[in-house]
Design a protein around this motif. Structure first.
Motif, PDB file in Angstrom:
ATOM      1  N   PHE A 137      14.543  11.504 -16.650  1.00  0.00           N
ATOM      2  CA  PHE A 137      14.878  10.829 -15.392  1.00  0.00           C
ATOM      3  C   PHE A 137      13.652  10.224 -14.702  1.00  0.00           C
ATOM      4  CE2 PHE A 137      18.274  13.953 -16.012  1.00  0.00           C
ATOM      5  CZ  PHE A 137      19.389  13.134 -15.879  1.00  0.00           C
ATOM      6  N   ALA A 138      12.493  10.339 -15.355  1.00  0.00           N
ATOM      7  CA  ALA A 138      11.252   9.852 -14.740  1.00  0.00           C
ATOM      8  C   ALA A 138      11.108   8.347 -14.907  1.00  0.00           C
ATOM      9  CB  ALA A 138      10.051  10.550 -15.373  1.00  0.00           C
ATOM     10  N   ARG A 139      10.478   7.731 -13.910  1.00  0.00           N
ATOM     11  CA  ARG A 139      10.186   6.302 -13.978  1.00  0.00           C
ATOM     12  C   ARG A 139       8.797   6.127 -14.602  1.00  0.00           C
ATOM     13  NH1 ARG A 139      12.179   3.940  -8.075  1.00  0.00           N
ATOM     14  NH2 ARG A 139      14.393   4.422  -8.316  1.00  0.00           N
ATOM     15  N   LEU A 140       8.778   6.089 -15.912  1.00  0.00           N
ATOM     16  CA  LEU A 140       7.543   5.909 -16.662  1.00  0.00           C
ATOM     17  C   LEU A 140       7.696   4.732 -17.610  1.00  0.00           C
ATOM     18  CD1 LEU A 140       6.785   9.629 -17.672  1.00  0.00           C
ATOM     19  CD2 LEU A 140       5.737   8.341 -15.811  1.00  0.00           C
ATOM     20  N   LYS A 177       0.833  -1.210   0.000  1.00  0.00           N
ATOM     21  CA  LYS A 177       0.000   0.000   0.000  1.00  0.00           C
ATOM     22  C   LYS A 177       0.867   1.258   0.000  1.00  0.00           C
ATOM     23  CE  LYS A 177      -4.152   1.718   2.316  1.00  0.00           C
ATOM     24  NZ  LYS A 177      -5.094   1.491   3.457  1.00  0.00           N
ATOM     25  N   TYR A 178       1.924   1.228   0.793  1.00  0.00           N
ATOM     26  CA  TYR A 178       2.836   2.367   0.867  1.00  0.00           C
ATOM     27  C   TYR A 178       3.536   2.583  -0.476  1.00  0.00           C
ATOM     28  CZ  TYR A 178       7.016   5.012   2.261  1.00  0.00           C
ATOM     29  OH  TYR A 178       8.025   5.949   2.356  1.00  0.00           O
ATOM     30  N   GLY A 179       4.008   1.500  -1.070  1.00  0.00           N
ATOM     31  CA  GLY A 179       4.704   1.602  -2.349  1.00  0.00           C
ATOM     32  C   GLY A 179       3.795   2.122  -3.454  1.00  0.00           C
ATOM     33  N   GLU A 180       2.564   1.643  -3.482  1.00  0.00           N
ATOM     34  CA  GLU A 180       1.617   2.101  -4.511  1.00  0.00           C
ATOM     35  C   GLU A 180       1.296   3.580  -4.347  1.00  0.00           C
ATOM     36  OE1 GLU A 180      -1.687  -0.510  -4.089  1.00  0.00           O
ATOM     37  OE2 GLU A 180      -0.799  -2.118  -5.300  1.00  0.00           O
ATOM     38  N   ALA A 181       1.108   4.011  -3.095  1.00  0.00           N
ATOM     39  CA  ALA A 181       0.796   5.424  -2.842  1.00  0.00           C
ATOM     40  C   ALA A 181       1.960   6.318  -3.261  1.00  0.00           C
ATOM     41  CB  ALA A 181       0.464   5.632  -1.366  1.00  0.00           C
ATOM     42  N   ARG A 182       3.171   5.917  -2.932  1.00  0.00           N
ATOM     43  CA  ARG A 182       4.351   6.695  -3.333  1.00  0.00           C
ATOM     44  C   ARG A 182       4.462   6.763  -4.856  1.00  0.00           C
ATOM     45  NH1 ARG A 182       8.735   8.187  -0.512  1.00  0.00           N
ATOM     46  NH2 ARG A 182       9.999   7.783  -2.373  1.00  0.00           N
ATOM     47  N   ALA A 183       4.236   5.638  -5.519  1.00  0.00           N
ATOM     48  CA  ALA A 183       4.343   5.601  -6.981  1.00  0.00           C
ATOM     49  C   ALA A 183       3.313   6.523  -7.624  1.00  0.00           C
ATOM     50  CB  ALA A 183       4.163   4.173  -7.479  1.00  0.00           C
TER      51      ALA A 183
END
Length: 236
Positions: free
Chosen positions: A197-200, A148-154
């Motif tokens: 530099f974006a993670r897309l 949940k934390y990882g998804e919210a940060r992403a």
């Protein structure tokens, strides 16, 4: 006349009772101080969460991220009420938070969110940083769970990238309206740097980078006499 041993016993009993009373009063005073510190910390975090929620709603943040923050806000308001049950405004604050959680956002879709100036963009980034810090704190103490934390940060990171790129593109358009080609080229370059530099997803990143590249090329062809200056702006 009281027996001497009985008198001593009574005095010892009174001294013991006085000692217990002093310890009880001391403990109450210590607990009152602890409660004040807790209240202060909770009220400070309450204000911070409310500010972040307002900012993220205006940016079109994902509902799942807002739900996490609203849940944290309602928990904090409940704890404040437990520590200070005499406060008369808490019921209204809780109702407002519950209504806000259920209210539909009027913000534009996340992929269209943008601001008009670099100053506003700096403000957006400050709110994003606060939101990230709050999520980390909630995960540490509230147990959001790694997924949940990882998804919210992403989702927040993706929103920040979208707002940044959209805002630079918007600023470039406004600069072109004023025939300020140098600034427009500089804004395109900033959008390009942010995307690089974006993670897309590779497909999304390439599509947007190709669009910016085409806009830059169009400018250089349209303003051939300023080509050297535009290349300098590209290095900004």
């Amino acid at each position: 006349m009281l027996d001497y041993s009985l008198l001593c016993a009574m005095l010892l009993l009174l001294m013991f009772a006085a000692l217990l009373l002093a310890r009880w009063l001391g403990a109450r005073q210590e607990q009152a101080v602890v409660n004040l510190y807790r209240l202060s910390a909770l009220e400070k975090r309450q204000a911070s969460i409310e500010g972040v929620i307002d900012a993220l709603r205006d940016m079109g943040a994902d509902r799942s991220v807002l739900d996490i923050l609203y849940e944290a806000l309602l928990r904090d308001l409940g704890r404040i009420r437990e520590l200070d049950p005499r406060r008369e405004d808490l019921d209204e604050l809780i109702r407002e938070a519950e209504a806000g959680r259920n209210r539909k956002s009027k913000a534009p879709p996340p992929d269209q969110a943008a601001v008009n100036t670099e100053e506003e963009l700096h403000s957006v980034r400050r709110h994003m940083q606060k939101a990230m810090q709050l999520l980390a704190l909630l995960n540490q103490h509230g147990g959001l769970g790694a997924r949940k934390y990882g998804e919210a940060r992403a989702r927040l990171q993706s929103l920040a990238i979208n707002i940044g790129v959209n805002s630079y593109m918007l600023m470039a358009e406004k600069a072109l309206e004023k025939r300020n080609t140098m600034r427009a080229f500089s804004m395109y370059r900033k959008a390009e740097s942010l995307l690089e530099f974006a993670r897309l997803r590779d497909e999304d990143k390439k599509q947007r980078l190709d669009l910016i590249k085409a806009e830059k090329q169009r400018l250089m062809e349209q303003y051939e006499d300023e080509k050297g200056l535009l290349l300098l702006a590209s290095a900004d």
